[in-house]
Design an enzyme around this catalytic site. Structure first.
Site, mmCIF file in Angstrom:
data_model
loop_
_atom_site.group_PDB
_atom_site.id
_atom_site.type_symbol
_atom_site.label_atom_id
_atom_site.label_comp_id
_atom_site.label_asym_id
_atom_site.label_seq_id
_atom_site.Cartn_x
_atom_site.Cartn_y
_atom_site.Cartn_z
ATOM 1 N N PRO A 12 0.802 -1.223 0.000
ATOM 2 C CG PRO A 12 -0.081 -1.057 2.152
ATOM 3 C CD PRO A 12 0.610 -2.007 1.213
ATOM 4 C CG ASN A 13 -0.229 4.364 1.341
ATOM 5 O OD1 ASN A 13 -1.219 4.863 0.828
ATOM 6 N ND2 ASN A 13 -0.231 3.885 2.575
ATOM 7 N NE ARG A 20 3.580 6.998 2.239
ATOM 8 C CZ ARG A 20 3.982 5.820 2.681
ATOM 9 N NH1 ARG A 20 4.455 4.926 1.844
ATOM 10 N NH2 ARG A 20 3.894 5.522 3.952
ATOM 11 C CE1 TYR A 25 8.656 5.003 2.902
ATOM 12 C CE2 TYR A 25 7.319 6.965 3.241
ATOM 13 C CZ TYR A 25 7.713 5.702 3.630
ATOM 14 O OH TYR A 25 7.171 5.128 4.745
ATOM 15 C CG ASN A 77 8.293 -2.092 -0.181
ATOM 16 O OD1 ASN A 77 7.743 -2.152 0.918
ATOM 17 N ND2 ASN A 77 8.939 -1.023 -0.591
ATOM 18 C CB ALA A 80 1.462 -0.012 6.019
ATOM 19 C CD GLU A 101 10.645 -7.795 5.306
ATOM 20 O OE1 GLU A 101 10.178 -6.896 6.026
ATOM 21 O OE2 GLU A 101 10.978 -8.925 5.759
ATOM 22 C CG HIS A 103 11.196 -2.559 4.325
ATOM 23 N ND1 HIS A 103 9.827 -2.502 4.325
ATOM 24 C CD2 HIS A 103 11.542 -3.768 4.824
ATOM 25 C CE1 HIS A 103 9.355 -3.638 4.824
ATOM 26 N NE2 HIS A 103 10.379 -4.426 5.127
ATOM 27 N NE ARG A 110 10.246 5.721 8.675
ATOM 28 C CZ ARG A 110 9.233 5.626 7.844
ATOM 29 N NH1 ARG A 110 9.243 4.727 6.870
ATOM 30 N NH2 ARG A 110 8.192 6.431 7.965
#
Length: 147
Positions: A12-13, A20, A25, A77, A80, A101, A103, A110
C-alpha cells in the site's frame, strides 16, 4: 530447472512514490523503479512482473496464483503490511517461493512499530534503507539465484 520469472510485489501507498513524503521515500516514482528493474531483467533474459495494490486481499490473491503461475523468485515490499499482515505472510509460506523483503527507508531507524516484520523470518534476506537501489540489489540477488 528454475522458472526464469521474478514477481515484484508492492504494498500500500507505494503507488504514491515520488509524491509521498519525499524526505523519507525520495522522489523516484514506482514507474521509474519498475522501468529500471525491467531493463535489468531483460538484459538477463528473465521475465519480470510487477504488481502493486493498496488492498491486502489483492496481494494475497496474486500470491496464491503462484500455485498455477509459478515464478522463481519474489521481491516483496509489503509497505505498511510489513507490521500487520499475518495473512500475506501465510500466503507466501503456502506457495513456498523464495523472496526478498525490500524497504525503501531504514525501518530500523524509524518508529518502534516499524521495526517488527511478519516476513523477515521467512525471507531469504532483507534490504532496508537503500531507497530504490534496494529493489535493484534484490533483483541482482534473484537473478543470481535463478542462474
Amino acid at each position: 530447472m528454475s522458472v526464469r520469472k521474478v514477481l515484484v510485489l508492492h504494498g500500500p501507498n507505494l503507488n504514491l512514490l515520488g509524491r509521498r513524503e519525499p524526505a523519507v521515500y525520495g522522489t523516484t516514482t514506482l514507474a521509474d523503479i519498475e522501468a529500471r528493474l525491467q531493463q535489468r531483467a531483460r538484459a538477463a533474459a528473465v521475465e519480470l512482473e510487477s504488481f502493486q495494490s493498496n488492498a491486502e486481499s489483492a496481494l494475497i490473491d496474486r500470491v496464491q496464483r503462484l500455485f498455477d503461475e509459478p515464478v522463481g523468485f519474489v521481491i516483496l515490499n509489503p509497505a505498511a503490511f510489513t507490521h500487520t499482515s499475518v495473512a500475506l505472510r501465510d500466503a507466501l509460506a503456502a506457495v513456498a517461493v523464495p523472496f526478498i523483503e525490500v524497504h525503501l527507508s531504514n525501518v530500523f531507524a524509524r518508529e518502534p512499530f516499524r521495526q517488527h516484520s511478519y516476513f523477515t523470518d521467512k525471507a531469504v534476506g532483507i534490504v532496508s534503507g537503500l531507497g530504490p537501489a534496494g529493489y535493484e540489489a534484490a533483483l541482482d540477488y534473484a537473478l543470481r539465484a535463478l542462474g
